[in-house]
Design a protein around this motif. Structure first.
Motif: not given
Length: 204
Positions: A127, A125, A138, A144-145, A174, A141
């Motif tokens: 970003k 992932w 972010v 979590t990823a 998360a 995220e």
């Protein structure tokens, strides 16, 4: 509270409490935020390969991601071999890669690089948090990823202005998905292959 503080709080409150860091000037706000967050254990590493190797080992032993702090694309590049290994081993790691301020990217400074392309090969992932109000979400995220499935290294790009600018968004939760049930057809296919082989070898 600025973007770096929001990132730090989101990491800690979601269980990421070790940071292996080789910071540069672009990451000074992150370093300052580290100073103000006693729940985060910072480990200064004198080379990025040490930081990424330590984060890989930490993740393998604990099942919990550490974060790394890396200086721009070249810094990530210096730690790439261990991140390749981490991806192959499904080790959760949250790489925080510093970047120039968003408005400074256009000037193509000497250390400017295409960070998303550099990190993509070994990141599940990628970003960039381009504004301070995006940083907490972010970061959540990214955490979590990193847990997956599949688990592995992820890369959060943190521009300097997103880190030093104040924000009212100070935290985001998360999620950690549970393990998926195995694909029954894949299990059956593996069983058929093993049964039909004259001298089967299973590599795990």
């Amino acid at each position: 509270m600025n973007g770096a503080d929001a990132l730090m709080r989101t990491l800690v409150e979601n269980g990421v409490t070790a940071c292996f860091a080789n910071p540069g000037t672009s990451e000074m706000q992150f370093v300052s935020a580290l100073d103000g967050q006693p729940a985060m254990r910072p480990v200064l590493c004198l080379f990025e390969g040490v930081a990424t190797g330590a984060a890989d080992g930490y993740g393998r032993m604990t099942g919990t991601p550490a974060c790394t702090l890396l200086h721009l694309g070249p810094g990530y590049g210096n730690g790439l071999a261990n991140l390749h290994n981490a991806r192959r081993a499904y080790t959760p790691i949250v790489n925080v890669v510093g970047d120039h301020a968003t408005y400074h990217r256009q000037y193509d400074a000497p250390l400017n690089s295409d960070i998303p392309s550099i990190v993509a090969a070994n990141s599940l992932w990628v970003k960039s948090a381009d504004s301070p109000d995006e940083v907490a979400a972010v970061t959540a995220e990214a955490i979590t990823a990193s847990h997956g499935p599949p688990a592995g290294p992820v890369s959060l790009i943190l521009p300097a202005d997103a880190a030093w600018t104040d924000t009212s968004v100070t935290f985001a939760p998360a999620s950690r998905p549970g393990p998926r049930a195995p694909d029954g057809e894949a299990v059956e296919a593996a069983a058929r292959a093993i049964r039909s082989a004259k001298a089967p070898v299973v590599l795990i």
